[in-house]
Design a protein around this motif. Structure first.
Motif, PDB file in Angstrom:
ATOM      1  N   GLY A   8      46.001 -19.069 -20.537  1.00 36.40           N
ATOM      2  CA  GLY A   8      45.980 -19.079 -19.080  1.00 36.40           C
ATOM      3  C   GLY A   8      47.220 -18.433 -18.484  1.00 36.40           C
ATOM      4  N   MET A   9      48.381 -18.761 -19.049  1.00 37.57           N
ATOM      5  CA  MET A   9      49.625 -18.146 -18.570  1.00 37.57           C
ATOM      6  C   MET A   9      49.637 -16.648 -18.840  1.00 37.57           C
ATOM      7  N   MET A  10      49.128 -16.234 -20.003  1.00 33.84           N
ATOM      8  CA  MET A  10      49.060 -14.807 -20.311  1.00 33.84           C
ATOM      9  C   MET A  10      48.132 -14.093 -19.340  1.00 33.84           C
ATOM     10  N   ALA A  11      47.072 -14.781 -18.904  1.00 34.76           N
ATOM     11  CA  ALA A  11      46.173 -14.195 -17.916  1.00 34.76           C
ATOM     12  C   ALA A  11      46.914 -13.958 -16.591  1.00 34.76           C
ATOM     13  N   ILE A  12      47.717 -14.925 -16.188  1.00 38.69           N
ATOM     14  CA  ILE A  12      48.489 -14.788 -14.950  1.00 38.69           C
ATOM     15  C   ILE A  12      49.495 -13.654 -15.073  1.00 38.69           C
ATOM     16  N   PHE A  13      50.216 -13.608 -16.200  1.00 40.60           N
ATOM     17  CA  PHE A  13      51.197 -12.539 -16.411  1.00 40.60           C
ATOM     18  C   PHE A  13      50.521 -11.167 -16.410  1.00 40.60           C
ATOM     19  N   SER A  14      49.348 -11.074 -17.044  1.00 40.11           N
ATOM     20  CA  SER A  14      48.638  -9.795 -17.107  1.00 40.11           C
ATOM     21  C   SER A  14      48.198  -9.347 -15.726  1.00 40.11           C
ATOM     22  N   ALA A  15      47.657 -10.274 -14.947  1.00 46.16           N
ATOM     23  CA  ALA A  15      47.217  -9.929 -13.594  1.00 46.16           C
ATOM     24  C   ALA A  15      48.396  -9.494 -12.740  1.00 46.16           C
ATOM     25  N   CYS A  16      49.502 -10.196 -12.886  1.00 46.64           N
ATOM     26  CA  CYS A  16      50.709  -9.864 -12.114  1.00 46.64           C
ATOM     27  C   CYS A  16      51.217  -8.473 -12.480  1.00 46.64           C
ATOM     28  N   SER A  17      50.994  -8.067 -13.730  1.00 46.73           N
ATOM     29  CA  SER A  17      51.456  -6.761 -14.209  1.00 46.73           C
ATOM     30  C   SER A  17      50.460  -5.647 -13.928  1.00 46.73           C
ATOM     31  N   GLY A  18      49.320  -5.989 -13.317  1.00 43.90           N
ATOM     32  CA  GLY A  18      48.322  -4.986 -12.994  1.00 43.90           C
ATOM     33  C   GLY A  18      47.261  -4.780 -14.050  1.00 43.90           C
ATOM     34  N   HIS A  19      47.313  -5.535 -15.146  1.00 40.77           N
ATOM     35  CA  HIS A  19      46.318  -5.411 -16.216  1.00 40.77           C
ATOM     36  C   HIS A  19      45.222  -6.451 -15.976  1.00 40.77           C
ATOM     37  N   THR A  20      44.379  -6.193 -14.980  1.00 39.07           N
ATOM     38  CA  THR A  20      43.421  -7.217 -14.543  1.00 39.07           C
ATOM     39  C   THR A  20      42.317  -7.474 -15.563  1.00 39.07           C
ATOM     40  N   ASP A  21      41.827  -6.414 -16.220  1.00 35.35           N
ATOM     41  CA  ASP A  21      40.800  -6.636 -17.242  1.00 35.35           C
ATOM     42  C   ASP A  21      41.339  -7.528 -18.356  1.00 35.35           C
ATOM     43  N   ALA A  50      43.619  -9.720 -18.065  1.00 37.67           N
ATOM     44  CA  ALA A  50      43.749 -11.073 -17.531  1.00 37.67           C
ATOM     45  C   ALA A  50      42.458 -11.859 -17.716  1.00 37.67           C
ATOM     46  N   PHE A  51      41.324 -11.229 -17.427  1.00 39.82           N
ATOM     47  CA  PHE A  51      40.052 -11.944 -17.557  1.00 39.82           C
ATOM     48  C   PHE A  51      39.643 -12.100 -19.023  1.00 39.82           C
ATOM     49  N   ILE A  52      40.084 -11.194 -19.884  1.00 42.09           N
ATOM     50  CA  ILE A  52      39.861 -11.378 -21.321  1.00 42.09           C
ATOM     51  C   ILE A  52      40.639 -12.597 -21.807  1.00 42.09           C
ATOM     52  N   PHE A  53      41.854 -12.775 -21.323  1.00 39.37           N
ATOM     53  CA  PHE A  53      42.632 -13.963 -21.695  1.00 39.37           C
ATOM     54  C   PHE A  53      41.950 -15.242 -21.202  1.00 39.37           C
ATOM     55  N   ILE A  54      41.292 -15.177 -20.050  1.00 42.78           N
ATOM     56  CA  ILE A  54      40.557 -16.346 -19.570  1.00 42.78           C
ATOM     57  C   ILE A  54      39.402 -16.670 -20.514  1.00 42.78           C
ATOM     58  N   LEU A  55      38.753 -15.643 -21.052  1.00 39.77           N
ATOM     59  CA  LEU A  55      37.697 -15.876 -22.034  1.00 39.77           C
ATOM     60  C   LEU A  55      38.273 -16.489 -23.308  1.00 39.77           C
ATOM     61  N   PHE A  56      39.435 -16.009 -23.737  1.00 41.82           N
ATOM     62  CA  PHE A  56      40.108 -16.624 -24.886  1.00 41.82           C
ATOM     63  C   PHE A  56      40.405 -18.100 -24.606  1.00 41.82           C
ATOM     64  N   ALA A  57      40.866 -18.387 -23.398  1.00 38.32           N
ATOM     65  CA  ALA A  57      41.174 -19.774 -23.032  1.00 38.32           C
ATOM     66  C   ALA A  57      39.919 -20.640 -23.078  1.00 38.32           C
ATOM     67  N   ALA A  58      38.781 -20.076 -22.641  1.00 38.72           N
ATOM     68  CA  ALA A  58      37.528 -20.827 -22.667  1.00 38.72           C
ATOM     69  C   ALA A  58      37.111 -21.140 -24.100  1.00 38.72           C
ATOM     70  N   ILE A  59      37.321 -20.193 -25.013  1.00 40.23           N
ATOM     71  CA  ILE A  59      37.017 -20.434 -26.424  1.00 40.23           C
ATOM     72  C   ILE A  59      37.902 -21.551 -26.965  1.00 40.23           C
ATOM     73  N   ALA A  60      39.196 -21.505 -26.621  1.00 37.53           N
ATOM     74  CA  ALA A  60      40.110 -22.561 -27.065  1.00 37.53           C
ATOM     75  C   ALA A  60      39.707 -23.907 -26.482  1.00 37.53           C
ATOM     76  N   ASP A  61      39.241 -23.907 -25.243  1.00 31.68           N
ATOM     77  CA  ASP A  61      38.801 -25.159 -24.613  1.00 31.68           C
ATOM     78  C   ASP A  61      37.599 -25.741 -25.351  1.00 31.68           C
ATOM     79  N   GLY A  62      36.682 -24.886 -25.750  1.00 35.86           N
ATOM     80  CA  GLY A  62      35.537 -25.365 -26.522  1.00 35.86           C
ATOM     81  C   GLY A  62      35.939 -25.853 -27.903  1.00 35.86           C
ATOM     82  N   MET A  63      36.896 -25.164 -28.518  1.00 39.03           N
ATOM     83  CA  MET A  63      37.335 -25.549 -29.859  1.00 39.03           C
ATOM     84  C   MET A  63      38.065 -26.886 -29.851  1.00 39.03           C
ATOM     85  N   ASP A  64      38.902 -27.131 -28.834  1.00 39.48           N
ATOM     86  CA  ASP A  64      39.640 -28.400 -28.845  1.00 39.48           C
ATOM     87  C   ASP A  64      38.697 -29.586 -28.653  1.00 39.48           C
TER      88      ASP A  64
END
Length: 226
Positions: free
Chosen positions: A20-33, A35-49
């Motif tokens: 989630g933090m990496m998504a925020i950092f990516s969006a802030c840096s202009g790498h918006t795609d 950022a949303f890929i990191f959100i998908l990674f976070a969702a996978i981690a949420d399902g795994m935990d």
């Protein structure tokens, strides 16, 4: 030290927060795609935990840690990413929409932790699903992504999160494996074949629309368990 109390599911939950933090950092840096890929990674981690928590020993803070991580990855991260994208052209509308989405997401998480559960399903749309809907929509081809479409989706998701509509939980191994494939395809395409990212993101978005309307369609719970 508190770190000694952490268990394997908690470490995966912290991974969720990190994405989630990496998504925020990516969006802030202009790498918006990204950022949303990191959100998908976070969702996978949420399902795994959640999967690991049902099979491995848990710590006393695991449930609270999960909600805090979800608030970062699926509340703050998508809201911040959308503001970084559209804030320059529609600062006030986007700020109000992003804050409203975040407020509803936090309320949804607080209700999940405090309300006595009377049904086996989710009460209201999970915040994880909301963030993935946003991510999949923003990763689609540019011609399909419109500002007012983003606002409409945010308002709809905000309403569904604080609603009392029942949303089925994914329990069966077949269902979870199918969802894992749906998540992995856009992530892999972003890394290996970027040209296919809009295609896989569109497929994910359309599948999520089916989930959003599942209370209306009254899709049997067995569908998600098998």
């Amino acid at each position: 030290m508190m770190f000694k109390t952490l268990r394997v599911p908690d470490l995966v939950t912290l991974g969720n927060a990190l994405f989630g933090m990496m998504a925020i950092f990516s969006a802030c840096s202009g790498h918006t795609d990204l950022a949303f890929i990191f959100i998908l990674f976070a969702a996978i981690a949420d399902g795994m935990d959640g999967f690991l928590a049902r099979r491995l020993p848990n710590s006393a803070i695991g449930e609270y840690l999960d909600s805090l991580a979800d608030a970062i990855s699926f509340g703050v991260a998508p809201a911040a990413a959308l503001y970084f994208i559209y804030g320059y052209s529609h600062p006030y509308i986007m700020a109000i929409g992003a804050c409203f989405y975040l407020f509803c997401g936090i309320i949804r998480l607080a209700r999940f932790n405090t309300k006595q559960k009377t049904i086996p399903d989710f009460e209201g749309l999970p915040i994880t699903a909301s963030a993935v809907v946003i991510a999949s929509y923003l990763l689609m081809a540019d011609r399909y992504v419109q500002f007012y479409g983003v606002i409409a989706i945010m308002l709809l998701l905000s309403f569904l999160m604080v609603s009392e509509y029942p949303y089925p939980k994914l329990r069966g191994l077949k269902s979870m494996a199918f969802v894992a494939i749906v998540f992995i395809l856009p992530i892999a395409s972003y890394i290996v074949l970027p040209a296919y990212l809009p295609i896989f993101s569109t497929a994910m978005f359309l599948l999520l629309l089916l989930y959003l309307e599942s209370p209306i369609m009254r899709i049997p719970r067995k569908y998600y368990e098998d």
